[in-house]
Design an enzyme around this catalytic site. Structure first.
Site, PDB file in Angstrom:
ATOM      1  N   ASP A 142     -18.992  -9.684 -21.414  1.00  0.00           N
ATOM      2  CA  ASP A 142     -18.694  -9.719 -19.986  1.00  0.00           C
ATOM      3  C   ASP A 142     -18.055 -11.057 -19.636  1.00  0.00           C
ATOM      4  O   ASP A 142     -18.628 -12.126 -19.895  1.00  0.00           O
ATOM      5  CB  ASP A 142     -19.978  -9.520 -19.174  1.00  0.00           C
ATOM      6  CG  ASP A 142     -19.678  -9.067 -17.758  1.00  0.00           C
ATOM      7  OD1 ASP A 142     -18.614  -8.469 -17.533  1.00  0.00           O
ATOM      8  OD2 ASP A 142     -20.520  -9.301 -16.869  1.00  0.00           O
ATOM      9  N   HIS A 149     -15.162 -14.926  -6.859  1.00  0.00           N
ATOM     10  CA  HIS A 149     -16.614 -14.812  -7.071  1.00  0.00           C
ATOM     11  C   HIS A 149     -17.169 -16.105  -7.677  1.00  0.00           C
ATOM     12  O   HIS A 149     -18.197 -16.619  -7.225  1.00  0.00           O
ATOM     13  CB  HIS A 149     -16.918 -13.638  -7.991  1.00  0.00           C
ATOM     14  CG  HIS A 149     -18.340 -13.585  -8.454  1.00  0.00           C
ATOM     15  ND1 HIS A 149     -19.392 -13.234  -7.634  1.00  0.00           N
ATOM     16  CD2 HIS A 149     -18.902 -13.869  -9.674  1.00  0.00           C
ATOM     17  CE1 HIS A 149     -20.524 -13.286  -8.310  1.00  0.00           C
ATOM     18  NE2 HIS A 149     -20.258 -13.672  -9.551  1.00  0.00           N
ATOM     19  N   GLU A 218     -22.974  -6.146  -9.542  1.00  0.00           N
ATOM     20  CA  GLU A 218     -21.731  -6.855  -9.819  1.00  0.00           C
ATOM     21  C   GLU A 218     -20.621  -5.820  -9.962  1.00  0.00           C
ATOM     22  O   GLU A 218     -20.645  -4.987 -10.874  1.00  0.00           O
ATOM     23  CB  GLU A 218     -21.849  -7.719 -11.079  1.00  0.00           C
ATOM     24  CG  GLU A 218     -22.812  -8.885 -10.902  1.00  0.00           C
ATOM     25  CD  GLU A 218     -22.621  -9.987 -11.935  1.00  0.00           C
ATOM     26  OE1 GLU A 218     -21.823  -9.795 -12.872  1.00  0.00           O
ATOM     27  OE2 GLU A 218     -23.284 -11.032 -11.800  1.00  0.00           O
ATOM     28  N   GLU A 220     -17.326  -4.556 -11.103  1.00  0.00           N
ATOM     29  CA  GLU A 220     -16.449  -4.939 -12.202  1.00  0.00           C
ATOM     30  C   GLU A 220     -15.604  -3.761 -12.687  1.00  0.00           C
ATOM     31  O   GLU A 220     -15.857  -2.610 -12.335  1.00  0.00           O
ATOM     32  CB  GLU A 220     -17.280  -5.458 -13.398  1.00  0.00           C
ATOM     33  CG  GLU A 220     -18.218  -6.604 -13.061  1.00  0.00           C
ATOM     34  CD  GLU A 220     -18.803  -7.263 -14.298  1.00  0.00           C
ATOM     35  OE1 GLU A 220     -18.152  -7.190 -15.366  1.00  0.00           O
ATOM     36  OE2 GLU A 220     -19.905  -7.835 -14.199  1.00  0.00           O
ATOM     37  N   ASP A 252     -22.548  -4.417 -13.501  1.00  0.00           N
ATOM     38  CA  ASP A 252     -23.388  -5.235 -14.374  1.00  0.00           C
ATOM     39  C   ASP A 252     -24.582  -5.716 -13.558  1.00  0.00           C
ATOM     40  O   ASP A 252     -24.571  -6.798 -12.984  1.00  0.00           O
ATOM     41  CB  ASP A 252     -22.583  -6.420 -14.919  1.00  0.00           C
ATOM     42  CG  ASP A 252     -23.358  -7.214 -15.949  1.00  0.00           C
ATOM     43  OD1 ASP A 252     -24.159  -6.614 -16.672  1.00  0.00           O
ATOM     44  OD2 ASP A 252     -23.154  -8.443 -16.034  1.00  0.00           O
ATOM     45  N   ARG A 256     -31.313 -11.776 -10.198  1.00  0.00           N
ATOM     46  CA  ARG A 256     -30.914 -13.154  -9.905  1.00  0.00           C
ATOM     47  C   ARG A 256     -32.050 -14.164 -10.037  1.00  0.00           C
ATOM     48  O   ARG A 256     -31.820 -15.312 -10.441  1.00  0.00           O
ATOM     49  CB  ARG A 256     -30.333 -13.238  -8.487  1.00  0.00           C
ATOM     50  CG  ARG A 256     -29.106 -12.376  -8.246  1.00  0.00           C
ATOM     51  CD  ARG A 256     -27.947 -12.770  -9.129  1.00  0.00           C
ATOM     52  NE  ARG A 256     -26.727 -12.027  -8.762  1.00  0.00           N
ATOM     53  CZ  ARG A 256     -25.598 -12.071  -9.443  1.00  0.00           C
ATOM     54  NH1 ARG A 256     -25.519 -12.782 -10.557  1.00  0.00           N
ATOM     55  NH2 ARG A 256     -24.553 -11.389  -9.037  1.00  0.00           N
ATOM     56  N   GLN A 259     -32.532 -14.722 -13.664  1.00  0.00           N
ATOM     57  CA  GLN A 259     -31.351 -15.436 -14.152  1.00  0.00           C
ATOM     58  C   GLN A 259     -31.423 -16.930 -13.834  1.00  0.00           C
ATOM     59  O   GLN A 259     -31.089 -17.775 -14.671  1.00  0.00           O
ATOM     60  CB  GLN A 259     -30.091 -14.831 -13.535  1.00  0.00           C
ATOM     61  CG  GLN A 259     -28.786 -15.446 -14.029  1.00  0.00           C
ATOM     62  CD  GLN A 259     -27.567 -14.752 -13.417  1.00  0.00           C
ATOM     63  OE1 GLN A 259     -27.692 -13.803 -12.645  1.00  0.00           O
ATOM     64  NE2 GLN A 259     -26.387 -15.226 -13.760  1.00  0.00           N
ATOM     65  N   LYS A 272     -29.773  -9.779 -17.364  1.00  0.00           N
ATOM     66  CA  LYS A 272     -28.626  -8.874 -17.443  1.00  0.00           C
ATOM     67  C   LYS A 272     -28.851  -7.680 -18.363  1.00  0.00           C
ATOM     68  O   LYS A 272     -28.189  -6.652 -18.207  1.00  0.00           O
ATOM     69  CB  LYS A 272     -27.404  -9.653 -17.970  1.00  0.00           C
ATOM     70  CG  LYS A 272     -26.973 -10.815 -17.100  1.00  0.00           C
ATOM     71  CD  LYS A 272     -26.143 -10.336 -15.927  1.00  0.00           C
ATOM     72  CE  LYS A 272     -25.465 -11.496 -15.219  1.00  0.00           C
ATOM     73  NZ  LYS A 272     -24.550 -11.039 -14.160  1.00  0.00           N
ATOM     74  N   THR A 276     -26.466  -1.878 -17.647  1.00  0.00           N
ATOM     75  CA  THR A 276     -25.094  -1.988 -17.150  1.00  0.00           C
ATOM     76  C   THR A 276     -24.565  -0.566 -17.018  1.00  0.00           C
ATOM     77  O   THR A 276     -24.592   0.201 -17.989  1.00  0.00           O
ATOM     78  CB  THR A 276     -24.203  -2.783 -18.124  1.00  0.00           C
ATOM     79  OG1 THR A 276     -24.723  -4.106 -18.266  1.00  0.00           O
ATOM     80  CG2 THR A 276     -22.767  -2.848 -17.629  1.00  0.00           C
ATOM     81  N   THR A 369     -17.610 -10.171 -11.923  1.00  0.00           N
ATOM     82  CA  THR A 369     -17.586  -9.703 -10.540  1.00  0.00           C
ATOM     83  C   THR A 369     -16.240  -9.943  -9.877  1.00  0.00           C
ATOM     84  O   THR A 369     -15.679 -11.036  -9.955  1.00  0.00           O
ATOM     85  CB  THR A 369     -18.689 -10.390  -9.725  1.00  0.00           C
ATOM     86  OG1 THR A 369     -19.941 -10.210 -10.389  1.00  0.00           O
ATOM     87  CG2 THR A 369     -18.783  -9.804  -8.326  1.00  0.00           C
ATOM     88  N   GLU A 383     -23.428 -13.047  -2.929  1.00  0.00           N
ATOM     89  CA  GLU A 383     -22.424 -13.684  -2.072  1.00  0.00           C
ATOM     90  C   GLU A 383     -22.570 -13.237  -0.622  1.00  0.00           C
ATOM     91  O   GLU A 383     -22.468 -14.049   0.306  1.00  0.00           O
ATOM     92  CB  GLU A 383     -21.025 -13.328  -2.563  1.00  0.00           C
ATOM     93  CG  GLU A 383     -20.679 -13.851  -3.944  1.00  0.00           C
ATOM     94  CD  GLU A 383     -19.446 -13.159  -4.490  1.00  0.00           C
ATOM     95  OE1 GLU A 383     -18.332 -13.624  -4.181  1.00  0.00           O
ATOM     96  OE2 GLU A 383     -19.595 -12.157  -5.219  1.00  0.00           O
TER      97      GLU A 383
END
Length: 441
Positions: A142, A149, A218, A220, A252, A256, A259, A272, A276, A369, A383
Protein backbone atom coordinates in the site's frame (compact mmCIF):
# COMPACT_ATOMS: atom_id res chain seq x y z
CA UNK A 1 -3.22 -13.21 -32.60
CA UNK A 2 -4.73 -10.58 -34.86
CA UNK A 3 -6.22 -7.43 -33.40
CA UNK A 4 -10.03 -7.37 -33.27
CA UNK A 5 -11.86 -4.14 -34.04
CA UNK A 6 -15.00 -3.45 -32.02
CA UNK A 7 -18.01 -3.29 -34.33
CA UNK A 8 -20.14 -0.81 -32.36
CA UNK A 9 -20.30 1.21 -29.16
CA UNK A 10 -23.80 -0.11 -28.43
CA UNK A 11 -24.62 -3.61 -27.21
CA UNK A 12 -27.51 -5.93 -28.06
CA UNK A 13 -27.50 -6.74 -24.34
CA UNK A 14 -29.73 -4.20 -22.53
CA UNK A 15 -27.47 -1.79 -20.61
CA UNK A 16 -28.91 1.04 -18.50
CA UNK A 17 -27.25 4.37 -19.29
CA UNK A 18 -26.16 4.64 -15.65
CA UNK A 19 -24.49 1.22 -15.59
CA UNK A 20 -20.80 1.11 -14.71
CA UNK A 21 -20.48 -1.92 -16.96
CA UNK A 22 -20.99 -0.52 -20.45
CA UNK A 23 -19.60 -2.05 -23.61
CA UNK A 24 -16.68 0.35 -23.21
CA UNK A 25 -15.68 -1.39 -19.99
CA UNK A 26 -15.75 -5.25 -19.99
CA UNK A 27 -14.31 -5.84 -16.49
CA UNK A 28 -13.24 -9.32 -15.41
CA UNK A 29 -14.05 -11.11 -12.17
CA UNK A 30 -14.69 -14.47 -10.51
CA UNK A 31 -18.24 -15.70 -9.87
CA UNK A 32 -20.23 -18.66 -8.61
CA UNK A 33 -23.97 -19.27 -8.72
CA UNK A 34 -26.65 -21.38 -7.09
CA UNK A 35 -26.70 -23.60 -10.17
CA UNK A 36 -22.91 -23.95 -10.27
CA UNK A 37 -20.87 -23.39 -7.10
CA UNK A 38 -17.59 -23.57 -9.06
CA UNK A 39 -15.53 -20.38 -8.87
CA UNK A 40 -14.98 -19.31 -12.47
CA UNK A 41 -14.13 -16.22 -14.58
CA UNK A 42 -16.76 -13.89 -15.98
CA UNK A 43 -17.16 -10.39 -17.36
CA UNK A 44 -19.77 -7.84 -16.31
CA UNK A 45 -22.00 -6.36 -19.02
CA UNK A 46 -24.89 -4.13 -17.94
CA UNK A 47 -26.91 -5.96 -15.30
CA UNK A 48 -25.65 -9.37 -16.38
CA UNK A 49 -22.45 -11.37 -16.44
CA UNK A 50 -21.02 -13.50 -19.22
CA UNK A 51 -19.78 -16.78 -17.77
CA UNK A 52 -16.44 -17.19 -19.56
CA UNK A 53 -16.09 -20.82 -18.51
CA UNK A 54 -19.31 -21.78 -20.24
CA UNK A 55 -18.56 -19.45 -23.14
CA UNK A 56 -15.08 -20.83 -23.80
CA UNK A 57 -16.03 -24.49 -23.37
CA UNK A 58 -18.80 -24.02 -25.96
CA UNK A 59 -16.37 -22.60 -28.53
CA UNK A 60 -17.21 -18.98 -27.83
CA UNK A 61 -13.72 -17.98 -28.95
CA UNK A 62 -14.02 -19.88 -32.25
CA UNK A 63 -13.51 -16.66 -34.21
CA UNK A 64 -10.32 -16.09 -32.26
CA UNK A 65 -8.77 -19.48 -33.07
CA UNK A 66 -5.29 -18.73 -31.75
CA UNK A 67 -6.84 -18.10 -28.33
CA UNK A 68 -9.55 -20.79 -28.25
CA UNK A 69 -7.31 -23.54 -26.80
CA UNK A 70 -5.85 -21.09 -24.27
CA UNK A 71 -9.32 -19.87 -23.27
CA UNK A 72 -10.50 -23.31 -22.18
CA UNK A 73 -7.55 -23.39 -19.79
CA UNK A 74 -7.50 -19.88 -18.31
CA UNK A 75 -11.28 -19.43 -18.15
CA UNK A 76 -11.89 -22.68 -16.29
CA UNK A 77 -9.51 -21.59 -13.53
CA UNK A 78 -10.80 -20.43 -10.13
CA UNK A 79 -8.84 -17.16 -10.32
CA UNK A 80 -7.80 -14.68 -13.01
CA UNK A 81 -4.08 -15.24 -12.41
CA UNK A 82 -3.60 -17.45 -15.48
CA UNK A 83 -5.39 -14.96 -17.71
CA UNK A 84 -3.50 -12.03 -16.18
CA UNK A 85 -0.18 -13.80 -16.84
CA UNK A 86 -0.88 -13.80 -20.60
CA UNK A 87 0.02 -10.11 -20.69
CA UNK A 88 -1.55 -6.87 -21.84
CA UNK A 89 -1.40 -7.51 -25.60
CA UNK A 90 -3.52 -10.64 -25.12
CA UNK A 91 -5.88 -8.89 -22.68
CA UNK A 92 -6.39 -6.18 -25.30
CA UNK A 93 -7.28 -8.67 -28.04
CA UNK A 94 -9.63 -10.71 -25.83
CA UNK A 95 -11.40 -7.60 -24.53
CA UNK A 96 -11.89 -6.27 -28.07
CA UNK A 97 -13.21 -9.65 -29.22
CA UNK A 98 -15.76 -9.79 -26.40
CA UNK A 99 -16.80 -6.20 -27.15
CA UNK A 100 -17.40 -7.23 -30.77
CA UNK A 101 -19.37 -10.36 -29.82
CA UNK A 102 -21.58 -8.28 -27.50
CA UNK A 103 -21.96 -5.25 -29.78
CA UNK A 104 -25.18 -4.43 -31.62
CA UNK A 105 -23.51 -4.77 -35.04
CA UNK A 106 -21.36 -7.74 -34.09
CA UNK A 107 -19.12 -9.28 -36.71
CA UNK A 108 -19.88 -12.70 -35.21
CA UNK A 109 -23.66 -12.98 -34.56
CA UNK A 110 -23.49 -16.78 -34.70
CA UNK A 111 -21.23 -16.88 -31.62
CA UNK A 112 -23.74 -15.59 -29.07
CA UNK A 113 -26.34 -13.16 -30.41
CA UNK A 114 -28.01 -15.76 -32.65
CA UNK A 115 -27.09 -18.75 -30.50
CA UNK A 116 -29.92 -18.87 -27.98
CA UNK A 117 -28.79 -22.14 -26.39
CA UNK A 118 -25.40 -20.69 -25.49
CA UNK A 119 -26.70 -17.22 -24.74
CA UNK A 120 -29.25 -18.51 -22.24
CA UNK A 121 -26.68 -20.41 -20.19
CA UNK A 122 -23.67 -18.09 -20.56
CA UNK A 123 -25.47 -14.82 -19.73
CA UNK A 124 -26.55 -14.72 -16.08
CA UNK A 125 -28.23 -11.85 -14.16
CA UNK A 126 -25.82 -10.29 -11.68
CA UNK A 127 -28.43 -10.82 -8.96
CA UNK A 128 -27.97 -14.58 -9.38
CA UNK A 129 -24.20 -14.73 -8.90
CA UNK A 130 -21.83 -14.34 -6.00
CA UNK A 131 -18.54 -12.52 -6.48
CA UNK A 132 -15.20 -13.74 -5.14
CA UNK A 133 -11.66 -12.38 -4.96
CA UNK A 134 -10.64 -11.96 -8.59
CA UNK A 135 -7.02 -13.07 -8.19
CA UNK A 136 -4.95 -15.07 -5.74
CA UNK A 137 -2.91 -12.35 -4.04
CA UNK A 138 0.65 -13.24 -3.13
CA UNK A 139 1.82 -9.87 -1.84
CA UNK A 140 0.12 -6.57 -1.07
CA UNK A 141 1.83 -3.18 -0.96
CA UNK A 142 0.00 0.00 0.00
CA UNK A 143 1.43 3.31 -1.13
CA UNK A 144 0.91 6.85 0.20
CA UNK A 145 0.44 8.54 -3.18
CA UNK A 146 -2.39 10.90 -2.20
CA UNK A 147 -0.47 14.04 -1.33
CA UNK A 148 -3.50 15.96 -0.08
CA UNK A 149 -4.21 13.17 2.40
CA UNK A 150 -0.56 13.07 3.47
CA UNK A 151 -0.57 16.83 3.98
CA UNK A 152 -3.93 16.88 5.79
CA UNK A 153 -2.94 14.15 8.24
CA UNK A 154 0.58 15.51 8.68
CA UNK A 155 -0.89 18.92 9.51
CA UNK A 156 -3.08 17.38 12.21
CA UNK A 157 -0.09 15.91 14.05
CA UNK A 158 2.91 18.05 13.05
CA UNK A 159 1.50 21.33 11.78
CA UNK A 160 1.49 22.62 8.19
CA UNK A 161 5.21 23.48 8.10
CA UNK A 162 6.21 19.88 8.87
CA UNK A 163 3.19 18.09 7.42
CA UNK A 164 5.12 16.23 4.71
CA UNK A 165 8.24 14.33 5.66
CA UNK A 166 11.37 15.33 3.69
CA UNK A 167 11.25 12.20 1.52
CA UNK A 168 7.62 12.54 0.44
CA UNK A 169 8.05 14.36 -2.89
CA UNK A 170 11.15 12.35 -3.79
CA UNK A 171 9.83 8.78 -3.70
CA UNK A 172 6.56 6.82 -3.48
CA UNK A 173 6.31 6.00 0.23
CA UNK A 174 4.69 2.63 0.99
CA UNK A 175 4.26 -0.17 3.51
CA UNK A 176 3.80 -3.91 2.97
CA UNK A 177 0.31 -5.03 3.96
CA UNK A 178 -1.19 -8.41 4.66
CA UNK A 179 -2.48 -10.24 1.56
CA UNK A 180 -4.32 -12.93 3.55
CA UNK A 181 -6.86 -10.44 4.95
CA UNK A 182 -7.76 -8.81 1.63
CA UNK A 183 -11.46 -9.60 1.16
CA UNK A 184 -13.97 -9.10 -1.62
CA UNK A 185 -16.74 -6.52 -1.42
CA UNK A 186 -19.62 -7.59 0.82
CA UNK A 187 -17.44 -9.36 3.38
CA UNK A 188 -18.07 -8.14 6.93
CA UNK A 189 -15.12 -7.55 9.26
CA UNK A 190 -14.95 -7.61 13.04
CA UNK A 191 -13.65 -4.66 15.01
CA UNK A 192 -10.03 -5.53 15.85
CA UNK A 193 -8.38 -5.88 19.25
CA UNK A 194 -5.05 -4.22 19.96
CA UNK A 195 -2.93 -2.10 22.24
CA UNK A 196 -4.25 1.44 22.70
CA UNK A 197 -2.61 4.26 24.66
CA UNK A 198 -5.55 6.05 26.27
CA UNK A 199 -3.52 8.87 27.81
CA UNK A 200 -0.56 10.06 25.69
CA UNK A 201 0.55 12.37 28.53
CA UNK A 202 0.86 9.61 31.12
CA UNK A 203 4.25 8.67 32.54
CA UNK A 204 5.01 5.84 32.24
CA UNK A 205 3.09 5.17 29.03
CA UNK A 206 1.22 1.91 29.51
CA UNK A 207 -1.32 0.86 26.86
CA UNK A 208 -4.66 -0.86 27.33
CA UNK A 209 -5.50 -4.06 25.46
CA UNK A 210 -8.99 -3.53 24.05
CA UNK A 211 -11.12 -3.36 20.89
CA UNK A 212 -10.20 -0.41 18.70
CA UNK A 213 -12.37 2.64 19.22
CA UNK A 214 -11.19 4.59 16.16
CA UNK A 215 -11.91 2.37 13.18
CA UNK A 216 -11.54 4.40 9.99
CA UNK A 217 -11.75 4.02 6.22
CA UNK A 218 -9.26 4.79 3.47
CA UNK A 219 -10.59 5.54 0.00
CA UNK A 220 -8.16 3.98 -2.48
CA UNK A 221 -7.70 2.41 -5.88
CA UNK A 222 -5.93 -0.93 -6.17
CA UNK A 223 -3.88 -2.36 -9.05
CA UNK A 224 -3.07 -5.97 -9.90
CA UNK A 225 0.29 -6.95 -11.37
CA UNK A 226 0.22 -8.91 -14.63
CA UNK A 227 3.89 -9.55 -15.37
CA UNK A 228 6.79 -10.77 -13.27
CA UNK A 229 10.30 -9.37 -13.18
CA UNK A 230 13.28 -11.46 -12.19
CA UNK A 231 14.81 -11.05 -8.75
CA UNK A 232 17.47 -8.36 -8.94
CA UNK A 233 16.08 -6.90 -12.20
CA UNK A 234 14.35 -3.52 -11.74
CA UNK A 235 11.49 -2.59 -14.07
CA UNK A 236 12.39 0.56 -16.08
CA UNK A 237 9.65 3.17 -15.87
CA UNK A 238 9.21 3.05 -19.63
CA UNK A 239 8.23 -0.62 -19.38
CA UNK A 240 6.17 -0.40 -16.20
CA UNK A 241 2.80 -0.14 -17.99
CA UNK A 242 3.32 -3.69 -19.27
CA UNK A 243 3.23 -4.94 -15.67
CA UNK A 244 -0.29 -3.60 -15.00
CA UNK A 245 -3.30 -5.93 -15.34
CA UNK A 246 -6.14 -3.73 -14.10
CA UNK A 247 -7.74 -1.83 -11.26
CA UNK A 248 -10.22 -2.19 -8.39
CA UNK A 249 -11.62 0.05 -5.69
CA UNK A 250 -10.11 -0.45 -2.26
CA UNK A 251 -10.91 0.35 1.36
CA UNK A 252 -7.82 -0.12 3.53
CA UNK A 253 -9.59 -0.22 6.90
CA UNK A 254 -7.54 1.34 9.70
CA UNK A 255 -7.67 1.25 13.49
CA UNK A 256 -6.26 4.69 14.19
CA UNK A 257 -5.83 4.31 17.95
CA UNK A 258 -3.90 1.04 17.52
CA UNK A 259 -1.91 2.64 14.71
CA UNK A 260 -0.88 5.65 16.83
CA UNK A 261 0.75 3.43 19.45
CA UNK A 262 2.36 0.78 17.23
CA UNK A 263 3.59 2.56 14.09
CA UNK A 264 6.85 3.89 15.55
CA UNK A 265 9.44 2.93 14.37
CA UNK A 266 8.46 0.47 11.60
CA UNK A 267 5.03 1.64 10.45
CA UNK A 268 1.52 0.12 10.39
CA UNK A 269 0.98 -3.46 11.54
CA UNK A 270 -2.11 -4.73 13.40
CA UNK A 271 -3.89 -1.43 12.79
CA UNK A 272 -4.12 -2.38 9.12
CA UNK A 273 -3.97 -6.15 8.83
CA UNK A 274 -7.46 -6.95 10.14
CA UNK A 275 -8.97 -6.33 6.71
CA UNK A 276 -8.74 -4.62 3.32
CA UNK A 277 -11.82 -4.63 1.09
CA UNK A 278 -11.65 -4.57 -2.72
CA UNK A 279 -14.34 -4.41 -5.40
CA UNK A 280 -14.89 -7.67 -7.33
CA UNK A 281 -14.55 -6.54 -10.95
CA UNK A 282 -11.09 -5.77 -12.39
CA UNK A 283 -11.24 -2.89 -14.87
CA UNK A 284 -8.52 -3.65 -17.40
CA UNK A 285 -5.84 -1.04 -17.91
CA UNK A 286 -6.87 -0.42 -21.52
CA UNK A 287 -10.43 0.47 -20.49
CA UNK A 288 -9.20 3.54 -18.62
CA UNK A 289 -6.93 4.86 -21.38
CA UNK A 290 -9.54 7.36 -22.67
CA UNK A 291 -9.65 8.97 -19.23
CA UNK A 292 -6.00 9.88 -18.80
CA UNK A 293 -5.25 13.22 -17.21
CA UNK A 294 -2.50 15.05 -15.35
CA UNK A 295 -2.20 14.41 -11.63
CA UNK A 296 -0.75 16.64 -8.94
CA UNK A 297 2.42 18.51 -9.86
CA UNK A 298 5.57 17.40 -8.10
CA UNK A 299 7.74 20.33 -6.99
CA UNK A 300 10.91 18.21 -6.96
CA UNK A 301 13.36 17.21 -9.68
CA UNK A 302 12.94 13.46 -9.68
CA UNK A 303 15.67 10.84 -9.81
CA UNK A 304 16.04 9.50 -13.32
CA UNK A 305 14.36 6.15 -12.62
CA UNK A 306 11.11 7.95 -11.68
CA UNK A 307 10.93 10.38 -14.61
CA UNK A 308 8.08 9.74 -17.05
CA UNK A 309 7.83 10.84 -20.65
CA UNK A 310 4.10 11.63 -20.39
CA UNK A 311 2.28 14.22 -18.28
CA UNK A 312 -1.14 12.53 -18.38
CA UNK A 313 -0.04 9.85 -15.96
CA UNK A 314 -3.24 9.66 -13.87
CA UNK A 315 -6.91 8.85 -14.55
CA UNK A 316 -9.96 11.00 -13.97
CA UNK A 317 -12.04 8.58 -11.92
CA UNK A 318 -14.87 10.13 -9.92
CA UNK A 319 -14.94 8.64 -6.43
CA UNK A 320 -17.51 8.80 -3.66
CA UNK A 321 -18.02 7.24 -0.24
CA UNK A 322 -21.34 6.61 1.53
CA UNK A 323 -21.84 5.55 5.13
CA UNK A 324 -24.94 3.48 5.86
CA UNK A 325 -25.93 3.01 9.49
CA UNK A 326 -27.57 -0.13 10.86
CA UNK A 327 -30.97 1.62 10.76
CA UNK A 328 -30.65 2.37 7.04
CA UNK A 329 -29.58 6.03 7.18
CA UNK A 330 -27.25 6.83 4.25
CA UNK A 331 -24.85 9.79 4.24
CA UNK A 332 -22.40 10.69 1.48
CA UNK A 333 -19.11 11.35 3.25
CA UNK A 334 -16.95 12.41 0.33
CA UNK A 335 -16.73 13.08 -3.38
CA UNK A 336 -13.32 13.38 -4.97
CA UNK A 337 -11.22 12.25 -7.94
CA UNK A 338 -8.21 10.04 -8.55
CA UNK A 339 -6.59 13.10 -10.12
CA UNK A 340 -5.52 13.87 -6.53
CA UNK A 341 -2.54 11.52 -6.70
CA UNK A 342 1.08 12.60 -6.84
CA UNK A 343 2.65 9.29 -7.88
CA UNK A 344 1.56 7.27 -10.92
CA UNK A 345 1.30 3.50 -11.26
CA UNK A 346 4.43 3.27 -13.42
CA UNK A 347 6.33 5.26 -10.80
CA UNK A 348 5.10 2.89 -8.09
CA UNK A 349 6.17 -0.14 -10.13
CA UNK A 350 9.58 1.39 -10.91
CA UNK A 351 10.24 2.33 -7.28
CA UNK A 352 8.99 -0.99 -5.89
CA UNK A 353 11.46 -2.88 -8.08
CA UNK A 354 14.41 -0.46 -8.16
CA UNK A 355 16.24 -2.39 -5.45
CA UNK A 356 15.67 -5.70 -7.24
CA UNK A 357 12.36 -6.76 -5.68
CA UNK A 358 10.61 -9.30 -7.90
CA UNK A 359 6.89 -8.72 -8.49
CA UNK A 360 4.62 -11.67 -9.18
CA UNK A 361 1.37 -12.07 -11.10
CA UNK A 362 -1.51 -11.23 -8.78
CA UNK A 363 0.42 -8.89 -6.49
CA UNK A 364 -1.80 -6.05 -5.31
CA UNK A 365 -0.81 -2.37 -5.02
CA UNK A 366 -2.89 0.35 -3.35
CA UNK A 367 -2.68 4.09 -3.92
CA UNK A 368 -3.10 5.07 -0.31
CA UNK A 369 -5.92 7.41 0.69
CA UNK A 370 -7.19 9.71 -2.06
CA UNK A 371 -8.33 13.09 -0.77
CA UNK A 372 -9.04 16.49 -2.19
CA UNK A 373 -7.90 19.71 -0.55
CA UNK A 374 -11.20 20.95 0.89
CA UNK A 375 -13.87 19.54 3.23
CA UNK A 376 -16.21 17.15 1.47
CA UNK A 377 -13.36 15.66 -0.57
CA UNK A 378 -11.43 13.86 2.19
CA UNK A 379 -10.94 10.11 1.80
CA UNK A 380 -10.74 9.25 5.50
CA UNK A 381 -12.84 10.07 8.55
CA UNK A 382 -9.63 10.99 10.38
CA UNK A 383 -9.36 14.03 8.12
CA UNK A 384 -13.07 14.83 8.15
CA UNK A 385 -13.28 14.89 11.95
CA UNK A 386 -9.88 16.49 12.52
CA UNK A 387 -8.68 13.36 14.35
CA UNK A 388 -11.96 12.96 16.22
CA UNK A 389 -12.25 16.55 17.42
CA UNK A 390 -15.45 17.29 15.49
CA UNK A 391 -18.19 14.91 14.44
CA UNK A 392 -19.54 14.25 10.96
CA UNK A 393 -23.27 14.99 10.83
CA UNK A 394 -25.40 12.21 9.33
CA UNK A 395 -28.52 12.80 7.25
CA UNK A 396 -30.72 11.02 9.80
CA UNK A 397 -29.62 13.30 12.62
CA UNK A 398 -26.86 11.15 14.09
CA UNK A 399 -23.14 11.80 14.00
CA UNK A 400 -19.87 9.96 13.73
CA UNK A 401 -16.31 10.57 14.83
CA UNK A 402 -15.24 7.12 13.61
CA UNK A 403 -16.95 3.95 12.33
CA UNK A 404 -19.39 2.31 14.73
CA UNK A 405 -20.45 -1.34 14.89
CA UNK A 406 -23.08 -2.05 12.24
CA UNK A 407 -21.93 0.75 9.93
CA UNK A 408 -21.52 -0.12 6.27
CA UNK A 409 -19.15 1.81 4.01
CA UNK A 410 -19.88 1.91 0.28
CA UNK A 411 -17.24 3.17 -2.17
CA UNK A 412 -18.05 3.85 -5.83
CA UNK A 413 -15.81 4.91 -8.68
CA UNK A 414 -16.57 5.65 -12.32
CA UNK A 415 -15.00 7.38 -15.32
CA UNK A 416 -16.94 9.04 -18.13
CA UNK A 417 -20.41 10.55 -18.34
CA UNK A 418 -23.89 9.00 -18.35
CA UNK A 419 -24.91 8.29 -21.92
CA UNK A 420 -21.39 8.04 -23.25
CA UNK A 421 -20.56 4.56 -21.96
CA UNK A 422 -19.42 4.58 -18.34
CA UNK A 423 -16.32 2.72 -17.24
CA UNK A 424 -16.82 1.97 -13.58
CA UNK A 425 -16.05 -0.45 -10.79
CA UNK A 426 -19.46 -1.02 -9.26
CA UNK A 427 -19.27 -0.93 -5.48
CA UNK A 428 -16.75 -1.75 -2.77
CA UNK A 429 -18.81 -2.55 0.33
CA UNK A 430 -17.80 -3.48 3.86
CA UNK A 431 -19.54 -3.64 7.25
CA UNK A 432 -17.91 -3.46 10.67
CA UNK A 433 -19.20 -6.02 13.19
CA UNK A 434 -18.61 -5.96 16.95
CA UNK A 435 -15.28 -7.24 18.22
CA UNK A 436 -15.12 -10.97 18.87
CA UNK A 437 -14.94 -11.81 22.57
CA UNK A 438 -11.25 -12.28 23.25
CA UNK A 439 -9.83 -15.13 25.30
CA UNK A 440 -6.21 -16.02 25.97
CA UNK A 441 -7.04 -19.68 26.53
Amino acid sequence: MRMVKMASTKSWVPIPSSSHFSLANIPFGIISSSKDATHRPAIAIGEQVLDLSTFSQNHGFQKLPDFQHVATRVFTSSTLNSFAALGRPTHRIVRRYLQDVLSENTSYPEVLKNNSSLRDVALIPQTEVQNHLPLAIGDYTDFFAGRNHAFNVGTLFRGPQNALNPNYNHLPVAYHGRASSVVVSGTALHRPWGQVLLDPTADPKVPNFQPARRVDIELEIGMFVTKENALGRPVPIGQAENHIFGYVLMNDWSARDIQTWEYVPLGPFNAKNFGTTISPWVVLADALEPFRTAGLENPQELRSYLRESREDNQYDIKLEVDLKTSDGDVTTLTRTSSRNLLWSWPQMVAHHTVGGCNLRVGDLFGTGTISGSVPGTYGSILEQTQAGKQAVKLTGGGERKFIQDGDTVIIRGVAGEVGSGLVGFGECVGTILPAIKYTSE
